[in-house]
Design an enzyme around this catalytic site. Structure first.
Site, PDB file in Angstrom:
ATOM      1  N   ASN A   9       0.857  -1.143  -0.017  1.00  0.00           N
ATOM      2  CA  ASN A   9      -0.070  -0.027   0.052  1.00  0.00           C
ATOM      3  C   ASN A   9       0.869   1.188  -0.124  1.00  0.00           C
ATOM      4  O   ASN A   9       1.476   1.716   1.046  1.00  0.00           O
ATOM      5  CB  ASN A   9      -1.006  -0.059   1.118  1.00  0.00           C
ATOM      6  CG  ASN A   9      -1.855   1.317   1.288  1.00  0.00           C
ATOM      7  OD1 ASN A   9      -1.803   2.002   0.581  1.00  0.00           O
ATOM      8  ND2 ASN A   9      -2.593   1.174   2.506  1.00  0.00           N
ATOM      9  N   TRP A  10       1.001   1.816  -1.211  1.00  0.00           N
ATOM     10  CA  TRP A  10       2.045   3.101  -1.152  1.00  0.00           C
ATOM     11  C   TRP A  10       1.383   4.179  -0.695  1.00  0.00           C
ATOM     12  O   TRP A  10       2.066   5.278  -0.512  1.00  0.00           O
ATOM     13  CB  TRP A  10       2.192   3.181  -2.653  1.00  0.00           C
ATOM     14  CG  TRP A  10       3.054   2.152  -3.525  1.00  0.00           C
ATOM     15  CD1 TRP A  10       3.509   1.104  -2.908  1.00  0.00           C
ATOM     16  CD2 TRP A  10       3.590   2.327  -4.797  1.00  0.00           C
ATOM     17  NE1 TRP A  10       4.461   0.362  -3.792  1.00  0.00           N
ATOM     18  CE2 TRP A  10       4.403   1.035  -4.965  1.00  0.00           C
ATOM     19  CE3 TRP A  10       3.203   3.192  -5.821  1.00  0.00           C
ATOM     20  CZ2 TRP A  10       5.067   0.789  -6.179  1.00  0.00           C
ATOM     21  CZ3 TRP A  10       4.025   3.249  -6.988  1.00  0.00           C
ATOM     22  CH2 TRP A  10       4.709   1.993  -7.539  1.00  0.00           C
ATOM     23  N   LYS A  11       0.303   4.267  -0.263  1.00  0.00           N
ATOM     24  CA  LYS A  11      -0.609   5.186   0.192  1.00  0.00           C
ATOM     25  C   LYS A  11      -0.359   6.736  -0.616  1.00  0.00           C
ATOM     26  O   LYS A  11      -0.458   6.720  -1.926  1.00  0.00           O
ATOM     27  CB  LYS A  11      -0.329   5.572   1.729  1.00  0.00           C
ATOM     28  CG  LYS A  11      -0.441   4.336   2.600  1.00  0.00           C
ATOM     29  CD  LYS A  11      -0.135   4.372   4.165  1.00  0.00           C
ATOM     30  CE  LYS A  11      -0.298   3.286   4.728  1.00  0.00           C
ATOM     31  NZ  LYS A  11      -0.343   3.345   6.211  1.00  0.00           N
ATOM     32  N   HIS A  97      -9.567   1.133   4.397  1.00  0.00           N
ATOM     33  CA  HIS A  97      -8.273   1.411   5.294  1.00  0.00           C
ATOM     34  C   HIS A  97      -8.706   2.425   6.236  1.00  0.00           C
ATOM     35  O   HIS A  97      -9.381   3.308   6.363  1.00  0.00           O
ATOM     36  CB  HIS A  97      -7.530   1.874   4.224  1.00  0.00           C
ATOM     37  CG  HIS A  97      -6.092   1.771   5.087  1.00  0.00           C
ATOM     38  ND1 HIS A  97      -5.734   2.986   5.860  1.00  0.00           N
ATOM     39  CD2 HIS A  97      -4.987   1.321   4.878  1.00  0.00           C
ATOM     40  CE1 HIS A  97      -4.501   2.477   6.332  1.00  0.00           C
ATOM     41  NE2 HIS A  97      -3.908   1.517   5.836  1.00  0.00           N
ATOM     42  N   GLU A  99      -6.956   4.682   7.588  1.00  0.00           N
ATOM     43  CA  GLU A  99      -6.981   5.981   7.186  1.00  0.00           C
ATOM     44  C   GLU A  99      -8.087   6.653   6.748  1.00  0.00           C
ATOM     45  O   GLU A  99      -8.435   8.120   6.860  1.00  0.00           O
ATOM     46  CB  GLU A  99      -5.664   6.316   6.453  1.00  0.00           C
ATOM     47  CG  GLU A  99      -4.350   5.921   7.376  1.00  0.00           C
ATOM     48  CD  GLU A  99      -3.281   5.560   6.523  1.00  0.00           C
ATOM     49  OE1 GLU A  99      -3.234   5.485   5.508  1.00  0.00           O
ATOM     50  OE2 GLU A  99      -2.391   4.766   7.098  1.00  0.00           O
ATOM     51  N   GLU A 169      -5.970  -4.677  10.291  1.00  0.00           N
ATOM     52  CA  GLU A 169      -4.560  -3.739  10.524  1.00  0.00           C
ATOM     53  C   GLU A 169      -4.869  -3.135  11.847  1.00  0.00           C
ATOM     54  O   GLU A 169      -5.815  -2.186  11.792  1.00  0.00           O
ATOM     55  CB  GLU A 169      -4.724  -2.920   9.552  1.00  0.00           C
ATOM     56  CG  GLU A 169      -4.281  -3.440   8.224  1.00  0.00           C
ATOM     57  CD  GLU A 169      -3.692  -2.235   6.920  1.00  0.00           C
ATOM     58  OE1 GLU A 169      -2.632  -2.662   6.620  1.00  0.00           O
ATOM     59  OE2 GLU A 169      -4.303  -1.386   6.846  1.00  0.00           O
ATOM     60  N   GLY A 175       2.371   2.295  10.882  1.00  0.00           N
ATOM     61  CA  GLY A 175       3.455   3.623  10.874  1.00  0.00           C
ATOM     62  C   GLY A 175       3.936   3.718  11.993  1.00  0.00           C
ATOM     63  O   GLY A 175       4.632   4.798  12.180  1.00  0.00           O
ATOM     64  N   SER A 215       3.210  -1.995  10.330  1.00  0.00           N
ATOM     65  CA  SER A 215       4.756  -2.301  10.703  1.00  0.00           C
ATOM     66  C   SER A 215       5.360  -3.534  10.196  1.00  0.00           C
ATOM     67  O   SER A 215       6.148  -4.297  11.093  1.00  0.00           O
ATOM     68  CB  SER A 215       4.897  -1.866  12.228  1.00  0.00           C
ATOM     69  OG  SER A 215       4.485  -0.574  12.373  1.00  0.00           O
ATOM     70  N   GLY A 236       2.699  -0.844   4.294  1.00  0.00           N
ATOM     71  CA  GLY A 236       2.786   0.402   4.033  1.00  0.00           C
ATOM     72  C   GLY A 236       4.382   0.796   3.769  1.00  0.00           C
ATOM     73  O   GLY A 236       4.871   0.544   2.743  1.00  0.00           O
ATOM     74  N   GLY A 237       4.914   1.358   4.773  1.00  0.00           N
ATOM     75  CA  GLY A 237       6.419   1.766   4.771  1.00  0.00           C
ATOM     76  C   GLY A 237       7.296   0.881   4.021  1.00  0.00           C
ATOM     77  O   GLY A 237       8.096   1.442   3.221  1.00  0.00           O
TER      78      GLY A 237
HETATM   79  P1  13P Z   1       2.853   0.490   7.803  1.00  0.00           P
HETATM   80  O1  13P Z   1       3.441  -0.934   7.236  1.00  0.00           O
HETATM   81  O2  13P Z   1       3.692   1.650   7.305  1.00  0.00           O
HETATM   82  O3  13P Z   1       2.831   0.308   9.346  1.00  0.00           O
HETATM   83  O4  13P Z   1       1.364   0.738   7.167  1.00  0.00           O
HETATM   84  C1  13P Z   1       0.448  -0.390   7.353  1.00  0.00           C
HETATM   85  C2  13P Z   1      -0.744   0.016   6.274  1.00  0.00           C
HETATM   86  O5  13P Z   1      -1.513   0.901   6.884  1.00  0.00           O
HETATM   87  C3  13P Z   1      -0.910  -0.668   5.014  1.00  0.00           C
HETATM   88  O6  13P Z   1      -2.144  -0.514   4.494  1.00  0.00           O
END
Ligand code: 13P
Length: 253
Positions: A9-11, A97, A99, A169, A175, A215, A236-237
């Site tokens: 997930n590049w966000k 998600h 967010e 999640e 994050g 994470s 994500g990251g």
């Molecule tokens: P991180 O891997 O950066 O914690 O993000 C997780 C996430 O929200 C994937 O959708």
């Protein structure tokens, strides 16, 4: 064997050029996936066509949208419909998600409508659930995530449910560098599967991949994915660094 999935997930990160370079580096690693293993890239809307064509020749690599609108079409300036995604050959979409639930006020009912549209247009929803820190500290995370599933997925038929992907999640792990322990992840994934089994039957629940997100890193992916009910990750990251995401894909069972 149930599908095992590494989903990036590049966000809202990376320029188009950086995204293309990242994909090239990942594809250059020459990963060969087994039939039950999949790598999915949830990228910003303007990068979907590029991503889809980059992965077109790759076995079990796919592009995904990070969101879609809950209405079919119409006067919704700035929004992207499921039909638009279908028309450019995108077959996966992240739904709900945390967010988007938080910053865009997405409700369980709205997410149910998005899931319906995705299924209608042949797009696999990657449905996200997960509790905030205060709920985890109060020990009521099971009820919290069960309600998310019930209000957005329980209207589906068993045939529809068996086609979706779930991502658990925990918001406190996103994050933050604070990962759920393998025991915490396995425990709640097993619980989520039992909730699905209660409604749709054990056989159907057993087919649904449940990804862990929060994470996930190159260094902890194999341990997390080794748990019987953890079927990969939504990342994500660490999905923004080619070598790290390659390791995460390679950590799939
Ligand atoms: P991180 O891997 O950066 O914690 O993000 C997780 C996430 O929200 C994937 O959708």
């Amino acid at each position: 064997m149930r599908k095992q999935i590494a989903a990036a997930n590049w966000k809202m990160n990376l320029t188009y050029q950086d995204g293309e370079k990242l994909l090239d580096e990942i594809l250059d690693a020459g990963i060969s996936l087994a039939p039950h293993q999949h790598a999915i890239f949830a990228v910003p809307f303007p990068y979907l066509i590029m991503t889809r064509s980059e992965v077109a020749e790759e076995y079990n690599f796919h592009a995904a949208a990070q969101n879609c609108h809950h209405k079919t079409a119409g006067a919704y300036t700035g929004e992207v419909s499921v039909e638009m995604l279908q028309s450019i050959g995108v077959h996966y979409c992240v739904i709900g998600h945390s967010e988007r639930r938080e910053y865009n006020a997405e409700t369980n009912a709205m997410l149910a409508a998005k899931v319906n549209l995705c299924l209608e247009y042949g797009i696999t929803p990657i449905f996200c659930c997960g509790e905030p820190l205060d709920i985890r500290e109060a020990g009521t995370q099971n009820d919290f995530v069960a309600t998310q599933l019930k209000e957005s997925l329980f209207h589906l038929t068993a045939e529809q449910l068996r086609t979706i992907i779930i991502a658990y999640e925990p918001i406190w792990a996103i994050g933050t560098g604070k990962t759920a322990s393998t025991e915490q992840a396995q425990e709640i994934h097993q619980y989520l599967r039992s909730v699905l089994a209660g409604k749709f039957g054990a056989e159907v629940a057993d087919e649904v991949p449940i990804l862990y997100g929060g994470s996930v890193k190159a260094g902890n992916a194999a341990e997390l994915f080794a748990s019987p009910d953890v079927d990969g990750g939504l990342v994500g990251g660490a999905s923004l660094v080619a070598a790290d995401f390659v390791s995460i894909i390679r950590a799939l069972k």
